[in-house]
Design an enzyme around this catalytic site. Structure first.
Site, PDB file in Angstrom:
ATOM      1  N   SER A   1      -9.649   1.679   2.762  1.00 26.50           N
ATOM      2  CA  SER A   1      -8.776   2.433   1.883  1.00 26.50           C
ATOM      3  C   SER A   1      -7.735   1.574   1.157  1.00 26.50           C
ATOM      4  CB  SER A   1      -8.069   3.524   2.684  1.00 26.50           C
ATOM      5  OG  SER A   1      -7.263   2.945   3.689  1.00 26.50           O
TER       6      SER A   1
ATOM      7  N   LYS B   1       0.849  -1.198   0.000  1.00 27.14           N
ATOM      8  CA  LYS B   1       0.000   0.000   0.000  1.00 27.14           C
ATOM      9  C   LYS B   1       0.879   1.240   0.000  1.00 27.14           C
ATOM     10  CE  LYS B   1      -3.932   1.895   2.648  1.00 27.14           C
ATOM     11  NZ  LYS B   1      -4.820   1.672   3.818  1.00 27.14           N
TER      12      LYS B   1
ATOM     13  N   SER C   1      -9.866  -0.589   6.947  1.00 27.25           N
ATOM     14  CA  SER C   1      -9.277  -0.437   5.615  1.00 27.25           C
ATOM     15  C   SER C   1      -8.618  -1.674   5.005  1.00 27.25           C
ATOM     16  CB  SER C   1      -8.258   0.696   5.623  1.00 27.25           C
ATOM     17  OG  SER C   1      -8.928   1.912   5.488  1.00 27.25           O
TER      18      SER C   1
END
Ligand code: GLN
Length: 479
Positions: A152, A77, A176
């Protein structure tokens, strides 16, 4: 065997028995990226040294020194740092920022010679649940490109679901990792707070943030978790490896494992019928597997969302203060210093980030601090105690992961609608406990729509990831 669709465990076997080379493996996944990344918008950057990393990993394998993740293609990420590489948190503020050190979790994977394919799209600074808040475009759901992939960590979940990587790192502050995992039909773990070092993770809500793995199977998830967990002197909240001792009965004694279901929270408004039906089927499945199901009450769990949306923005507003146009990333010219701050922060941050900074500053301002922040901290303690009590009677707590399947891109217009998607996930962050999302089948919203994955969530007591893995493997039929 189709090597473009492997699990980590399968790939390990093929690599160790020399049926395939790391280069062959990595090239397959690069090809998958080439075929699908334009459409799905998963990677913000595919690293240009992937083949070189593959070569180094192959050398270790050839010398007989392979570890579990040597040569395994992973994605990371974009809010987790790797020295010398860009890390933007999907924000214009950090568009060209290059990390000056490596996150501990990543370093542990580099030490095993895992191969990093690239950095994945996300909501800006991890604030959101759909990647619609990314400054670089939304990530599309691999099952239906008119829908969101969740967020996210939407890029990381999609990378795994669409075979662009065998596993990925995400971060979870209020859901997330678990929410995008559930929207994309993969496994996502939010570990115990402190079990994985936060050193090198861009801070969002520091008392809630944790790095965790996304993978296709529970077995793979456990492999990555074991590789990244442990005490780190760079993060004073991190927990020693040796503290992770399972207290749950072993799976030979399935009947002794008790699964608590807080049925009362399913009667809240806004939970879709598909989710309710899917969850009922999942409970039945657990029963058939031999687990004991117990109806439990968590009277204050429904306050979690309100508590989260006070504590999180308060922490966000102070964590975001470092992006001032001087220390990191974007710096816009202006007449005087104050205007540099204003211009850089005004243009560098997107709407959602600015909204949370303002909200947090208000919550922490004198006169409101006690009314909001102190009160939220008190309720947080009540929720923590309630969970401690609950785990005296059951080994895990079982809920859906999300109140609905993936929504259409652009469908949710108000921020509040987005916040409500976190209703089941924020509690684990408030309590600091581990939680895993497991794929629980597919639903069809209407006849002319594609099938969409759904997920269910298991939460356990602190440092007891082990029981989540055990039940998860049974639930997904893994040996
Ligand atoms: N969706 C939640 C939010 O918008 C959770 C985000 C996260 O876990 N990073 O805050």
């Amino acid at each position: 065997m189709d090597i473009s669709k492997l699990t980590i465990k399968e790939a390990r076997k093929l690599l160790d028995t020399k049926k395939i080379s790391v280069k062959e493996l990595v090239e397959e996944y690069l090809k998958n990226i080439e075929d699908k990344n334009k459409e799905l918008n998963v990677f913000l950057e595919v690293y240009d040294d992937v083949l070189k990393q593959a070569e180094e990993a192959q050398k270790i394998i050839d010398e007989g020194g392979a570890l579990e993740l040597t040569g395994i293609p992973l994605a990371v990420k974009d809010n987790i740092l790797i020295k010398g590489r860009k890390a933007s948190a999907a924000s214009k503020m950090l568009q060209n920022y290059q990390a000056t050190y490596t996150a501990t979790a990543v370093q542990k994977l580099i030490d095993q010679k895992a191969v990093f394919m690239g950095r994945t799209n996300m909501d800006e600074f991890a604030m959101g649940s759909s990647t619609e808040n990314s400054s670089f475009g939304v990530t599309k759901n691999p099952y239906d490109i008119s829908r969101v992939a969740g967020g996210s960590s939407g890029g990381s979940a999609t990378a795994v679901a669409s075979n662009m990587a065998l596993g990925a790192l995400g971060s979870d502050t209020g859901g997330s990792i678990r929410e995008p995992a559930s929207f994309c039909g993969v496994v996502g773990l939010k570990p115990t707070y402190g079990s994985v070092s936060r050193y090198g993770l861009m801070a969002m809500g520091s008392s809630l943030d944790v790095i965790g793995p996304i993978s296709k199977t529970v077995t793979d998830n456990e492999i990555i978790f074991n590789a990244i967990k442990g005490r780190d002197k760079m993060d004073s909240t991190s927990i020693p490896h040796s503290d992770f001792v399972s207290t749950s009965p072993n799976l030979g004694e399935v009947k002794k494992i008790k699964i608590g279901v807080p049925y009362h929270i399913l009667n809240q408004e806004g939970i879709s019928n598909e989710v309710k039906k899917n969850f009922d089927t999942s409970v039945e499945r657990m029963k058939k597997l031999g687990f004991e199901i117990k109806d439990i009450k968590l009277p204050n769990m429904d306050k979690s969302l309100a508590v989260y949306y006070i504590i999180m923005p308060a922490e966000v507003s102070s964590n975001m203060a470092r992006y001032d146009g001087i220390k990191y990333g974007l710096s816009l010219e202006a007449e005087n210093l104050l205007d540099v701050y204003k211009k850089t922060r005004g243009e560098g941050f997107g709407r959602e980030v600015r909204r949370r900074i303002i909200l947090g500053a208000y919550i922490l301002s004198s006169g409101y601090y006690d009314a909001y922040y102190s009160k939220a901290m008190m309720v947080r303690k009540i929720i923590q105690d309630e969970f401690k009590e609950a785990f005296k009677g059951v080994d895990v707590i079982f809920t859906p992961t999300t109140p609905s399947p993936a929504w259409k891109i652009g469908e949710k217009t108000s921020p509040l609608e987005n916040y409500l998607a976190d209703i089941f996930t924020v509690t684990a962050n408030i309590a600091g406990i581990p939680a895993i999302s497991l794929p629980s089948g597919y639903v069809k919203i209407s006849d002319n729509e594609s099938e969409l994955p759904l997920g269910v969530q298991l939460m356990s007591s602190h440092k007891n990831e082990d029981v989540l893995f055990k039940i998860g493997k049974k639930f997904l039929n893994e040996n």
